[in-house]
Design a protein around this motif. Structure first.
Motif, PDB file in Angstrom:
ATOM      1  N   GLY A 190       3.216   8.078  26.717  1.00  0.00           N
ATOM      2  CA  GLY A 190       3.147   8.869  27.928  1.00  0.00           C
ATOM      3  C   GLY A 190       3.964   8.316  29.080  1.00  0.00           C
ATOM      4  O   GLY A 190       3.954   8.859  30.173  1.00  0.00           O
ATOM      5  N   GLY A 191       4.685   7.234  28.868  1.00  0.00           N
ATOM      6  CA  GLY A 191       5.481   6.639  29.933  1.00  0.00           C
ATOM      7  C   GLY A 191       6.756   6.036  29.374  1.00  0.00           C
ATOM      8  O   GLY A 191       7.110   6.264  28.222  1.00  0.00           O
ATOM      9  N   TYR A 192       7.448   5.254  30.190  1.00  0.00           N
ATOM     10  CA  TYR A 192       8.655   4.572  29.758  1.00  0.00           C
ATOM     11  C   TYR A 192       8.933   3.401  30.685  1.00  0.00           C
ATOM     12  O   TYR A 192       8.364   3.315  31.770  1.00  0.00           O
ATOM     13  N   LEU A 193       9.802   2.504  30.228  1.00  0.00           N
ATOM     14  CA  LEU A 193      10.236   1.360  31.032  1.00  0.00           C
ATOM     15  C   LEU A 193      11.720   1.564  31.319  1.00  0.00           C
ATOM     16  O   LEU A 193      12.553   1.438  30.429  1.00  0.00           O
ATOM     17  N   ASP A 194      12.038   1.917  32.555  1.00  0.00           N
ATOM     18  CA  ASP A 194      13.405   2.249  32.931  1.00  0.00           C
ATOM     19  C   ASP A 194      14.286   1.003  32.964  1.00  0.00           C
ATOM     20  O   ASP A 194      13.791  -0.127  33.015  1.00  0.00           O
ATOM     21  N   SER A 195      15.585   1.206  32.941  1.00  0.00           N
ATOM     22  CA  SER A 195      16.556   0.113  33.047  1.00  0.00           C
ATOM     23  C   SER A 195      16.349  -0.626  34.366  1.00  0.00           C
ATOM     24  O   SER A 195      16.070  -0.008  35.397  1.00  0.00           O
ATOM     25  N   ASP A 196      16.487  -1.953  34.325  1.00  0.00           N
ATOM     26  CA  ASP A 196      16.344  -2.827  35.491  1.00  0.00           C
ATOM     27  C   ASP A 196      14.924  -2.881  36.054  1.00  0.00           C
ATOM     28  O   ASP A 196      14.742  -3.174  37.235  1.00  0.00           O
ATOM     29  N   TYR A 197      13.935  -2.616  35.224  1.00  0.00           N
ATOM     30  CA  TYR A 197      12.537  -2.733  35.628  1.00  0.00           C
ATOM     31  C   TYR A 197      11.830  -3.692  34.684  1.00  0.00           C
ATOM     32  O   TYR A 197      12.308  -3.995  33.592  1.00  0.00           O
ATOM     33  N   GLU A 198      10.666  -4.160  35.115  1.00  0.00           N
ATOM     34  CA  GLU A 198       9.873  -5.086  34.307  1.00  0.00           C
ATOM     35  C   GLU A 198       8.403  -4.721  34.417  1.00  0.00           C
ATOM     36  O   GLU A 198       7.992  -4.016  35.335  1.00  0.00           O
ATOM     37  N   ILE A 199       7.629  -5.225  33.459  1.00  0.00           N
ATOM     38  CA  ILE A 199       6.201  -4.961  33.426  1.00  0.00           C
ATOM     39  C   ILE A 199       5.498  -6.154  32.784  1.00  0.00           C
ATOM     40  O   ILE A 199       6.051  -6.816  31.903  1.00  0.00           O
ATOM     41  N   ASP A 200       4.289  -6.436  33.238  1.00  0.00           N
ATOM     42  CA  ASP A 200       3.452  -7.433  32.577  1.00  0.00           C
ATOM     43  C   ASP A 200       2.766  -6.760  31.401  1.00  0.00           C
ATOM     44  O   ASP A 200       2.187  -5.683  31.543  1.00  0.00           O
ATOM     45  N   VAL A 201       2.841  -7.381  30.247  1.00  0.00           N
ATOM     46  CA  VAL A 201       2.172  -6.883  29.045  1.00  0.00           C
ATOM     47  C   VAL A 201       1.038  -7.834  28.721  1.00  0.00           C
ATOM     48  O   VAL A 201       1.241  -9.050  28.654  1.00  0.00           O
ATOM     49  N   VAL A 202      -0.154  -7.297  28.540  1.00  0.00           N
ATOM     50  CA  VAL A 202      -1.321  -8.090  28.169  1.00  0.00           C
ATOM     51  C   VAL A 202      -1.722  -7.679  26.762  1.00  0.00           C
ATOM     52  O   VAL A 202      -1.978  -6.508  26.499  1.00  0.00           O
ATOM     53  N   ILE A 203      -1.772  -8.642  25.864  1.00  0.00           N
ATOM     54  CA  ILE A 203      -2.237  -8.401  24.493  1.00  0.00           C
ATOM     55  C   ILE A 203      -3.643  -8.969  24.404  1.00  0.00           C
ATOM     56  O   ILE A 203      -3.838 -10.182  24.452  1.00  0.00           O
ATOM     57  N   ALA A 204      -4.607  -8.093  24.306  1.00  0.00           N
ATOM     58  CA  ALA A 204      -6.012  -8.482  24.203  1.00  0.00           C
ATOM     59  C   ALA A 204      -6.547  -7.971  22.872  1.00  0.00           C
ATOM     60  O   ALA A 204      -7.398  -7.102  22.805  1.00  0.00           O
ATOM     61  N   ASP A 205      -5.982  -8.513  21.789  1.00  0.00           N
ATOM     62  CA  ASP A 205      -6.286  -8.000  20.455  1.00  0.00           C
ATOM     63  C   ASP A 205      -7.292  -8.841  19.679  1.00  0.00           C
ATOM     64  O   ASP A 205      -7.562  -8.577  18.525  1.00  0.00           O
ATOM     65  N   GLY A 206      -7.829  -9.875  20.298  1.00  0.00           N
ATOM     66  CA  GLY A 206      -8.806 -10.705  19.613  1.00  0.00           C
ATOM     67  C   GLY A 206      -8.193 -11.701  18.645  1.00  0.00           C
ATOM     68  O   GLY A 206      -8.899 -12.424  17.964  1.00  0.00           O
ATOM     69  N   GLN A 207      -6.880 -11.748  18.572  1.00  0.00           N
ATOM     70  CA  GLN A 207      -6.190 -12.666  17.666  1.00  0.00           C
ATOM     71  C   GLN A 207      -6.065 -14.045  18.322  1.00  0.00           C
ATOM     72  O   GLN A 207      -6.052 -14.158  19.541  1.00  0.00           O
ATOM     73  N   THR A 208      -5.942 -15.066  17.510  1.00  0.00           N
ATOM     74  CA  THR A 208      -5.711 -16.418  18.028  1.00  0.00           C
ATOM     75  C   THR A 208      -4.256 -16.833  17.856  1.00  0.00           C
ATOM     76  O   THR A 208      -3.906 -17.963  18.122  1.00  0.00           O
ATOM     77  N   THR A 209      -3.417 -15.912  17.448  1.00  0.00           N
ATOM     78  CA  THR A 209      -2.002 -16.207  17.227  1.00  0.00           C
ATOM     79  C   THR A 209      -1.180 -15.951  18.481  1.00  0.00           C
ATOM     80  O   THR A 209      -1.575 -15.191  19.355  1.00  0.00           O
ATOM     81  N   CYS A 210      -0.052 -16.604  18.553  1.00  0.00           N
ATOM     82  CA  CYS A 210       0.933 -16.349  19.609  1.00  0.00           C
ATOM     83  C   CYS A 210       2.177 -15.699  19.023  1.00  0.00           C
ATOM     84  O   CYS A 210       3.065 -15.293  19.760  1.00  0.00           O
TER      85      CYS A 210
END
Length: 107
Positions: A57-77
């Motif tokens: 439902g959205g997009y990340l335009d050129s020259d923009y940034e966003i914080d991504v949070v992965i809260a998947d319960g995994q212990t991996t990086c």
């Protein structure tokens, strides 16, 4: 003023399974490519399929940034990522230690 077009938040949360001992993983995603990112998938490197589109439902335009949070319960990086761009290109990158990297840039 730059603004990011997403589904109403400045952070994307991915919540597959919940784990009491797992830490959330956060990293900065930057689009320096000439085309907007219209789909973004993050999956643990140990899986063979892509998880849901985090930009649904959205997009990340050129020259923009966003914080991504992965809260998947995994212990991996270690995760694989896939981005699809408005111009039809796609990028996949595998085995990324997102804890160590702290950010990822499409160029």
């Amino acid at each position: 003023m730059k603004k990011l077009v997403l589904t109403a938040t400045a952070a994307v949360a991915l919540s597959w399974a919940s784990g009491a001992t797992a830490e959330d993983l956060e990293f900065l995603l930057t689009n320096k490519a000439s085309s907007p990112v219209i789909a973004f998938h993050v999956s643990p490197a140990s899986t063979n399929s892509w998880e849901e589109n985090l930009l649904e439902g959205g997009y990340l335009d050129s020259d923009y940034e966003i914080d991504v949070v992965i809260a998947d319960g995994q212990t991996t990086c270690v995760y694989d990522i896939r981005a699809e761009f408005e111009d039809g290109d796609a990028l996949e990158d595998y085995g990324l230690d997102l804890c160590e990297l702290g950010s990822y840039t499409f160029e």
